[in-house]
Design a protein around this motif. Structure first.
Motif, PDB file in Angstrom:
ATOM      1  N   THR A   1      -9.786  -2.372   1.651  1.00 53.06           N
ATOM      2  CA  THR A   1      -9.276  -2.308   3.016  1.00 53.06           C
ATOM      3  C   THR A   1      -8.460  -3.546   3.350  1.00 53.06           C
ATOM      4  N   SER A   2      -8.943  -4.699   2.934  1.00 52.47           N
ATOM      5  CA  SER A   2      -8.218  -5.942   3.202  1.00 52.47           C
ATOM      6  C   SER A   2      -6.893  -5.978   2.457  1.00 52.47           C
ATOM      7  N   LEU A   3      -6.883  -5.482   1.241  1.00 54.11           N
ATOM      8  CA  LEU A   3      -5.647  -5.447   0.457  1.00 54.11           C
ATOM      9  C   LEU A   3      -4.621  -4.516   1.091  1.00 54.11           C
ATOM     10  N   VAL A   4      -5.074  -3.364   1.555  1.00 49.29           N
ATOM     11  CA  VAL A   4      -4.177  -2.414   2.215  1.00 49.29           C
ATOM     12  C   VAL A   4      -3.650  -3.003   3.517  1.00 49.29           C
ATOM     13  N   LEU A   5      -4.505  -3.686   4.265  1.00 51.87           N
ATOM     14  CA  LEU A   5      -4.077  -4.314   5.515  1.00 51.87           C
ATOM     15  C   LEU A   5      -3.063  -5.421   5.260  1.00 51.87           C
ATOM     16  N   PHE A   6      -3.284  -6.224   4.238  1.00 49.31           N
ATOM     17  CA  PHE A   6      -2.337  -7.278   3.884  1.00 49.31           C
ATOM     18  C   PHE A   6      -0.989  -6.677   3.480  1.00 49.31           C
ATOM     19  N   ALA A   7      -1.025  -5.621   2.662  1.00 49.64           N
ATOM     20  CA  ALA A   7       0.219  -4.950   2.250  1.00 49.64           C
ATOM     21  C   ALA A   7       0.927  -4.342   3.455  1.00 49.64           C
ATOM     22  N   SER A   8       0.164  -3.835   4.405  1.00 49.82           N
ATOM     23  CA  SER A   8       0.752  -3.276   5.619  1.00 49.82           C
ATOM     24  C   SER A   8       1.483  -4.348   6.414  1.00 49.82           C
ATOM     25  N   GLY A   9       0.885  -5.518   6.549  1.00 56.22           N
ATOM     26  CA  GLY A   9       1.528  -6.621   7.267  1.00 56.22           C
ATOM     27  C   GLY A   9       2.802  -7.077   6.589  1.00 56.22           C
ATOM     28  N   VAL A  10       2.752  -7.185   5.268  1.00 55.42           N
ATOM     29  CA  VAL A  10       3.950  -7.578   4.516  1.00 55.42           C
ATOM     30  C   VAL A  10       5.038  -6.519   4.656  1.00 55.42           C
ATOM     31  N   ALA A  11       4.643  -5.248   4.619  1.00 53.84           N
ATOM     32  CA  ALA A  11       5.619  -4.164   4.763  1.00 53.84           C
ATOM     33  C   ALA A  11       6.264  -4.178   6.145  1.00 53.84           C
ATOM     34  N   VAL A  12       5.481  -4.470   7.173  1.00 54.59           N
ATOM     35  CA  VAL A  12       6.039  -4.557   8.532  1.00 54.59           C
ATOM     36  C   VAL A  12       7.095  -5.653   8.581  1.00 54.59           C
ATOM     37  N   VAL A  13       6.797  -6.809   7.991  1.00 55.44           N
ATOM     38  CA  VAL A  13       7.759  -7.919   7.993  1.00 55.44           C
ATOM     39  C   VAL A  13       9.038  -7.510   7.263  1.00 55.44           C
ATOM     40  N   ILE A  14       8.893  -6.926   6.088  1.00 60.44           N
ATOM     41  CA  ILE A  14      10.068  -6.558   5.286  1.00 60.44           C
ATOM     42  C   ILE A  14      10.913  -5.508   6.006  1.00 60.44           C
TER      43      ILE A  14
ATOM     44  N   GLY B   1      -1.192  -8.115  16.624  1.00 63.61           N
ATOM     45  CA  GLY B   1      -0.209  -7.858  15.570  1.00 63.61           C
ATOM     46  C   GLY B   1       0.217  -6.404  15.513  1.00 63.61           C
ATOM     47  N   VAL B   2      -0.743  -5.506  15.642  1.00 61.51           N
ATOM     48  CA  VAL B   2      -0.426  -4.074  15.621  1.00 61.51           C
ATOM     49  C   VAL B   2       0.408  -3.690  16.839  1.00 61.51           C
ATOM     50  N   ILE B   3       0.057  -4.212  18.008  1.00 55.99           N
ATOM     51  CA  ILE B   3       0.827  -3.897  19.210  1.00 55.99           C
ATOM     52  C   ILE B   3       2.272  -4.385  19.066  1.00 55.99           C
ATOM     53  N   LEU B   4       2.447  -5.606  18.572  1.00 55.81           N
ATOM     54  CA  LEU B   4       3.807  -6.128  18.386  1.00 55.81           C
ATOM     55  C   LEU B   4       4.585  -5.320  17.355  1.00 55.81           C
ATOM     56  N   ALA B   5       3.919  -4.947  16.266  1.00 58.52           N
ATOM     57  CA  ALA B   5       4.599  -4.156  15.241  1.00 58.52           C
ATOM     58  C   ALA B   5       4.991  -2.775  15.762  1.00 58.52           C
ATOM     59  N   LEU B   6       4.121  -2.172  16.537  1.00 54.52           N
ATOM     60  CA  LEU B   6       4.451  -0.867  17.115  1.00 54.52           C
ATOM     61  C   LEU B   6       5.559  -0.980  18.152  1.00 54.52           C
ATOM     62  N   MET B   7       5.567  -2.080  18.904  1.00 57.40           N
ATOM     63  CA  MET B   7       6.657  -2.292  19.859  1.00 57.40           C
ATOM     64  C   MET B   7       7.992  -2.415  19.131  1.00 57.40           C
ATOM     65  N   ALA B   8       7.995  -3.122  18.004  1.00 57.58           N
ATOM     66  CA  ALA B   8       9.241  -3.307  17.253  1.00 57.58           C
ATOM     67  C   ALA B   8       9.732  -1.994  16.680  1.00 57.58           C
ATOM     68  N   SER B   9       8.820  -1.058  16.438  1.00 59.67           N
ATOM     69  CA  SER B   9       9.246   0.207  15.842  1.00 59.67           C
ATOM     70  C   SER B   9       9.638   1.244  16.873  1.00 59.67           C
TER      71      SER B   9
ATOM     72  N   ARG C   1      13.387   0.857  11.686  1.00 61.49           N
ATOM     73  CA  ARG C   1      12.311   1.044  12.653  1.00 61.49           C
ATOM     74  C   ARG C   1      11.336   2.131  12.244  1.00 61.49           C
ATOM     75  N   VAL C   2      11.792   3.150  11.550  1.00 63.36           N
ATOM     76  CA  VAL C   2      10.892   4.230  11.148  1.00 63.36           C
ATOM     77  C   VAL C   2       9.865   3.722  10.147  1.00 63.36           C
ATOM     78  N   LEU C   3      10.309   3.019   9.116  1.00 65.11           N
ATOM     79  CA  LEU C   3       9.380   2.501   8.115  1.00 65.11           C
ATOM     80  C   LEU C   3       8.508   1.382   8.688  1.00 65.11           C
ATOM     81  N   THR C   4       9.036   0.615   9.642  1.00 64.61           N
ATOM     82  CA  THR C   4       8.218  -0.384  10.325  1.00 64.61           C
ATOM     83  C   THR C   4       7.078   0.304  11.073  1.00 64.61           C
ATOM     84  N   GLY C   5       7.379   1.404  11.702  1.00 60.22           N
ATOM     85  CA  GLY C   5       6.351   2.164  12.418  1.00 60.22           C
ATOM     86  C   GLY C   5       5.303   2.739  11.490  1.00 60.22           C
ATOM     87  N   TYR C   6       5.723   3.249  10.331  1.00 60.38           N
ATOM     88  CA  TYR C   6       4.756   3.773   9.362  1.00 60.38           C
ATOM     89  C   TYR C   6       3.820   2.675   8.879  1.00 60.38           C
TER      90      TYR C   6
END
Length: 111
Positions: free
Chosen positions: A37-50, A96-104, A57-62
């Motif tokens: 779970t931690s690895l998936v969450l870390f990958a999710s954060g990195v993916a949001v940044v990239i 972090g999730v709220i900000l990422a969803l706002m950006a998407s 915006r679509v892939l940022t939202g995913y």
């Protein structure tokens, strides 16, 4: 850098940093990402940044939805165990999730 991109980058960084939080300190250790779970969450954060930097915006939202799902699971587990404790980890993840969803989703309003 637009405000939308900046919000997405900050959100992704907060999602990724949540993995390394223990109590009120940040501990960078490879033991923190051995859990799936931690690895998936870390990958999710990195993916949001990239994806925020690429202005997709679509892939940022995913990627943000993965973090949202894990945050929701954490909250449900706390409620089920009757141990509702607002920790720095939970606050950082939710912000972090709220900000990422706002950006998407609110792209033009932030620019």
């Amino acid at each position: 850098m637009s405000k939308t991109t900046l919000v997405g980058v900050v959100g992704g960084i907060l999602i990724a940093i949540k993995v390394f939080l223990e109590g009120n300190t940040i501990t960078f250790s490879s033991d923190n990402i051995k859990d799936t779970t931690s690895l998936v969450l870390f990958a999710s954060g990195v993916a949001v940044v990239i994806f925020a930097l690429l202005r997709n915006r679509v892939l940022t939202g995913y990627a943000a939805m993965v973090g949202f799902t894990i945050a929701l699971l954490d909250i449900v587990e706390m409620v089920r165990s009757s141990d509702v404790d607002i920790t720095a980890q939970l606050v950082v993840l939710v912000v972090g999730v709220i900000l990422a969803l706002m950006a998407s989703s609110i792209g033009k309003a932030l620019e």
